[in-house]
Enzyme design. Sequence first.
Site, PDB file in Angstrom:
ATOM      1  N   LYS A 164       0.708  -1.303   0.044  1.00 36.06           N
ATOM      2  CA  LYS A 164       0.088  -0.016  -0.101  1.00 36.06           C
ATOM      3  C   LYS A 164       0.918   1.204  -0.076  1.00 36.06           C
ATOM      4  CE  LYS A 164      -2.287  -0.937   3.694  1.00 36.06           C
ATOM      5  NZ  LYS A 164      -1.827  -2.433   3.964  1.00 36.06           N
ATOM      6  N   ARG A 198      -9.775   1.499   9.547  1.00 39.89           N
ATOM      7  CA  ARG A 198      -9.249   0.172   9.816  1.00 39.89           C
ATOM      8  C   ARG A 198     -10.338  -0.803  10.090  1.00 39.89           C
ATOM      9  NH1 ARG A 198      -3.817  -0.564  10.329  1.00 39.89           N
ATOM     10  NH2 ARG A 198      -2.448   1.110  10.779  1.00 39.89           N
ATOM     11  N   ARG A 239      12.794 -10.427   4.705  1.00 38.55           N
ATOM     12  CA  ARG A 239      13.286  -9.015   5.169  1.00 38.55           C
ATOM     13  C   ARG A 239      14.567  -9.278   6.140  1.00 38.55           C
ATOM     14  NH1 ARG A 239       8.552  -4.650   4.620  1.00 38.55           N
ATOM     15  NH2 ARG A 239       7.944  -5.352   6.775  1.00 38.55           N
ATOM     16  N   ARG A 279      13.956  -8.089  11.987  1.00 42.06           N
ATOM     17  CA  ARG A 279      13.258  -7.455  12.987  1.00 42.06           C
ATOM     18  C   ARG A 279      11.974  -8.137  13.446  1.00 42.06           C
ATOM     19  NH1 ARG A 279      11.399  -2.185   9.930  1.00 42.06           N
ATOM     20  NH2 ARG A 279      10.313  -3.697   8.834  1.00 42.06           N
ATOM     21  N   ARG A 319      -0.231 -10.065  12.430  1.00 40.74           N
ATOM     22  CA  ARG A 319      -0.851  -8.917  11.832  1.00 40.74           C
ATOM     23  C   ARG A 319      -1.833  -9.432  10.773  1.00 40.74           C
ATOM     24  NH1 ARG A 319       4.307  -6.236   9.799  1.00 40.74           N
ATOM     25  NH2 ARG A 319       2.961  -4.793   9.223  1.00 40.74           N
TER      26      ARG A 319
END
Length: 213
Positions: free
Chosen positions: A13, A88, A123, A156, A167
Amino acid sequence: MKLILLGAPGAGKGTQAEVICDKLGIPAISTGNILRAAIKNETEMGLKAKSYIDSGALVPDSVIISIIKERLAQDDCKDGFILDGVPRTVAQAEALEEMGVEIDCVIDIEVSDETILKRLSGRRVCASCGASYHTLYKPSQQPDVCDRCGGCLIVRKDDEPATIQERLNTYHQQTEPLIDFYRQRGKLAVVEGQEEVAATSALLLARLEEAKA
């Protein structure tokens, strides 16, 4: 155009919001950024939000939406805007409508959970200089070693598989119902997220042209 971008965490996004900003010359309104700005500038709603944050409570939807409305009244939004990170929930979407915030088009970037897990869990970030890598799309020359400074590459907490799944679960439960909410209002445009960012951008801009017509 007055736009909302929907999509799971890792759907792209933020990247696509930048593309639309450049193409249409409209600002991207990030909830976190405007909340921080309202508190820093000590606006009426900013001070209200600060009182909730200072007491350890969640900022209510009504305050969040009021801060967004304040921001959308500024000159740079007169030709349109992109809302990123809000609404949201269906309750927030209803609050936007009740406050008279009109939306032209809602773009849902659809990417499978499997692809998002692959994207985000790959990542890596250098613990020393902060350089970003990806095990599949942008690997370092030596595994777990930064090309720039030789520092150690780390995962992370946000990019750990368990956190990503949490999430995604939150997104499916709280935010995904917005797809039907806006479909029923005839404002939804669906874009299938592609492997290449530019390919997703091309599809997205084409859908925007259709929505304008």
